[in-house]
Design a protein around this motif. Structure first.
Motif, PDB file in Angstrom:
ATOM      1  N   UNK A   1      31.822  47.090  38.013  1.00  0.00           N
ATOM      2  CA  UNK A   1      31.105  47.797  36.955  1.00  0.00           C
ATOM      3  C   UNK A   1      31.927  48.942  36.367  1.00  0.00           C
ATOM      4  N   UNK A   2      33.015  49.292  37.041  1.00  0.00           N
ATOM      5  CA  UNK A   2      33.880  50.345  36.527  1.00  0.00           C
ATOM      6  C   UNK A   2      34.771  49.890  35.383  1.00  0.00           C
ATOM      7  N   UNK A   3      34.697  48.603  35.014  1.00  0.00           N
ATOM      8  CA  UNK A   3      35.556  48.066  33.946  1.00  0.00           C
ATOM      9  C   UNK A   3      34.704  47.508  32.806  1.00  0.00           C
ATOM     10  N   UNK A   4      34.966  47.982  31.603  1.00  0.00           N
ATOM     11  CA  UNK A   4      34.331  47.380  30.434  1.00  0.00           C
ATOM     12  C   UNK A   4      35.025  46.074  30.064  1.00  0.00           C
ATOM     13  N   UNK A   5      36.337  46.053  30.270  1.00  0.00           N
ATOM     14  CA  UNK A   5      37.131  44.858  30.025  1.00  0.00           C
ATOM     15  C   UNK A   5      38.076  44.659  31.208  1.00  0.00           C
ATOM     16  N   UNK A   6      38.326  43.393  31.539  1.00  0.00           N
ATOM     17  CA  UNK A   6      39.172  43.108  32.699  1.00  0.00           C
ATOM     18  C   UNK A   6      39.777  41.717  32.564  1.00  0.00           C
ATOM     19  N   UNK A   7      40.987  41.568  33.053  1.00  0.00           N
ATOM     20  CA  UNK A   7      41.613  40.252  33.204  1.00  0.00           C
ATOM     21  C   UNK A   7      41.762  39.973  34.685  1.00  0.00           C
ATOM     22  N   UNK A   8      41.484  38.756  35.087  1.00  0.00           N
ATOM     23  CA  UNK A   8      41.639  38.339  36.482  1.00  0.00           C
ATOM     24  C   UNK A   8      42.811  37.374  36.578  1.00  0.00           C
ATOM     25  N   UNK A   9      43.740  37.674  37.481  1.00  0.00           N
ATOM     26  CA  UNK A   9      44.847  36.753  37.760  1.00  0.00           C
ATOM     27  C   UNK A   9      44.291  35.589  38.555  1.00  0.00           C
ATOM     28  N   UNK A  10      44.118  34.462  37.886  1.00  0.00           N
ATOM     29  CA  UNK A  10      43.445  33.293  38.457  1.00  0.00           C
ATOM     30  C   UNK A  10      44.479  32.307  38.983  1.00  0.00           C
ATOM     31  N   UNK A  11      44.550  32.162  40.289  1.00  0.00           N
ATOM     32  CA  UNK A  11      45.579  31.316  40.905  1.00  0.00           C
ATOM     33  C   UNK A  11      45.172  29.861  41.014  1.00  0.00           C
ATOM     34  N   UNK A  12      43.863  29.611  41.008  1.00  0.00           N
ATOM     35  CA  UNK A  12      43.358  28.271  41.289  1.00  0.00           C
ATOM     36  C   UNK A  12      42.777  28.158  42.679  1.00  0.00           C
ATOM     37  N   UNK A  13      42.889  29.241  43.464  1.00  0.00           N
ATOM     38  CA  UNK A  13      42.335  29.272  44.812  1.00  0.00           C
ATOM     39  C   UNK A  13      40.956  29.898  44.853  1.00  0.00           C
ATOM     40  N   UNK A  14      40.383  29.949  46.049  1.00  0.00           N
ATOM     41  CA  UNK A  14      39.003  30.395  46.195  1.00  0.00           C
ATOM     42  C   UNK A  14      38.842  31.895  45.958  1.00  0.00           C
ATOM     43  N   UNK A  15      39.823  32.707  46.354  1.00  0.00           N
ATOM     44  CA  UNK A  15      39.668  34.152  46.229  1.00  0.00           C
ATOM     45  C   UNK A  15      39.530  34.581  44.773  1.00  0.00           C
TER      46      UNK A  15
ATOM     47  N   UNK B   1      47.410  42.921  27.379  1.00  0.00           N
ATOM     48  CA  UNK B   1      47.273  44.114  26.529  1.00  0.00           C
ATOM     49  C   UNK B   1      47.383  43.782  25.049  1.00  0.00           C
ATOM     50  N   UNK B   2      47.954  42.629  24.746  1.00  0.00           N
ATOM     51  CA  UNK B   2      47.956  42.151  23.361  1.00  0.00           C
ATOM     52  C   UNK B   2      46.556  41.753  22.913  1.00  0.00           C
ATOM     53  N   UNK B   3      45.658  41.505  23.877  1.00  0.00           N
ATOM     54  CA  UNK B   3      44.276  41.148  23.561  1.00  0.00           C
ATOM     55  C   UNK B   3      43.346  42.356  23.620  1.00  0.00           C
ATOM     56  N   UNK B   4      43.894  43.530  23.930  1.00  0.00           N
ATOM     57  CA  UNK B   4      43.071  44.738  24.016  1.00  0.00           C
ATOM     58  C   UNK B   4      42.534  45.034  25.398  1.00  0.00           C
ATOM     59  N   UNK B   5      42.980  44.284  26.393  1.00  0.00           N
ATOM     60  CA  UNK B   5      42.543  44.518  27.776  1.00  0.00           C
ATOM     61  C   UNK B   5      43.671  45.204  28.532  1.00  0.00           C
ATOM     62  N   UNK B   6      43.334  46.288  29.229  1.00  0.00           N
ATOM     63  CA  UNK B   6      44.359  47.090  29.891  1.00  0.00           C
ATOM     64  C   UNK B   6      44.424  46.851  31.400  1.00  0.00           C
ATOM     65  N   UNK B   7      43.355  46.361  31.992  1.00  0.00           N
ATOM     66  CA  UNK B   7      43.287  46.299  33.449  1.00  0.00           C
ATOM     67  C   UNK B   7      43.356  44.858  33.952  1.00  0.00           C
ATOM     68  N   UNK B   8      44.105  44.683  35.051  1.00  0.00           N
ATOM     69  CA  UNK B   8      44.300  43.375  35.681  1.00  0.00           C
ATOM     70  C   UNK B   8      43.860  43.452  37.136  1.00  0.00           C
TER      71      UNK B   8
END
Length: 282
Positions: free
Chosen positions: A24-38, A120-127
């Motif tokens: 909830x601390x992020x209005x925008x976020x990107x998740x590094x999606x590996x394809x695994x369960x985590x 960050x080209x999409x306007x998202x700063x946090x990963x």
């Protein structure tokens, strides 16, 4: 929260609450999606919390099996989340190819930097990435790279373990809930052995042979002309009994290995780290 023998046991419900509060601390976020369960669970929960402010990003590279990218695409599509694929290009990085004990640090620094530039080209700063509470114990220099770049680990912050993550993923119906962990192919080479594309392809093809034969979560460690196969102890008798033994040996010889052996200890996570001295882990 209850206590056993003086130790506090945090309930799974409380950990879920912590995870949601962290997200909830992020209005925008990107998740590094590996394809695994985590990372799949992280993405699913983040989608509920953040909604349209969430995207997924996956590194495409020869050091990751194609199935990993396929699974990442499937998960993002199932959840209806925008999915970016980064050509992470590790195989051009001298610090990665030299395969020192800092290889994972060099790789993660390069990959996460590329992801941050892309999002960050999409306007998202946090990963965010999918490291969990169980990752703290082993030698994982990639975590240091993530911290230096400000890449967050909400599952780790919530103290969620791998079994708990699998349980939550199963409850959500995520198709990868029981998928075996899959580290990058570079972990199949002893430190100090240069990583070259030809050998990466040998490992990838050898592990595909084992997967097609029904061995789940296996590893083929590359020791030059020798392939050292790690499977679960339950699967070891199946591997070394004919006709399976002779069939696997023949296929790996065709791939380019001169000698093929089965590790009597079975599959051991991070087994290559045994070669590190205490000083190398600092």
């Amino acid at each position: 929260m209850r206590r056993i023998s003086g130790f506090a046991l945090v309930s799974l419900s409380l950990k879920k609450t912590r995870l949601i509060a962290r997200l909830k601390g992020f209005e925008k976020l990107a998740v590094a999606l590996s394809g695994g369960v985590d990372s799949a669970l992280l993405l699913a929960v983040a989608h509920e919390v953040i909604g349209d402010g969430l995207i997924a990003v996956t590194a495409g590279s020869p050091i990751h099996p194609q199935q990993e990218l396929n699974d990442a695409k499937k998960i993002a599509g199932m959840l209806g989340i925008t999915h970016l694929v980064l050509d992470s290009d590790e195989m051009t990085q001298p610090g990665f190819l030299s395969n020192t004990p800092e290889r994972c640090y060099v790789c993660k620094k390069h990959v996460f930097s590329g992801m941050l530039t892309l999002i960050r080209k999409t306007g998202i700063r946090h990963l965010a990435h999918g490291a969990n509470a169980d990752d703290v114990g082993d030698y994982r220099p990639g975590l240091k790279a993530a911290r230096e770049l400000g890449v967050v680990a909400p599952l780790m912050d919530a103290e969620l373990t791998k079994p708990e993550i699998r349980q939550l993923a199963r409850q959500r119906g995520l198709p990868v809930w029981d998928k075996p962990a899959m580290a990058c192919i570079a972990t199949r080479f002893p430190y100090g052995t240069p990583i070259v594309l030809e050998k990466v392809v040998q490992v990838r093809d050898a592990e595909q042979v084992l997967a097609e034969a029904g061995f789940s979560g296996c590893r083929v460690r590359h020791h030059g002309a020798l392939a050292r196969i790690e499977v679960s102890l339950e699967d070891l008798p199946v591997l070394i009994a004919d006709p399976m033994r002779s069939r696997i040996a023949l296929r790996l010889r065709q791939i380019g290995f001169l000698h093929i052996c089965a590790d009597l200890e079975g599959y051991v996570t991070g087994s290559m780290n045994r070669a590190l001295t205490p000083g190398a882990k600092d």
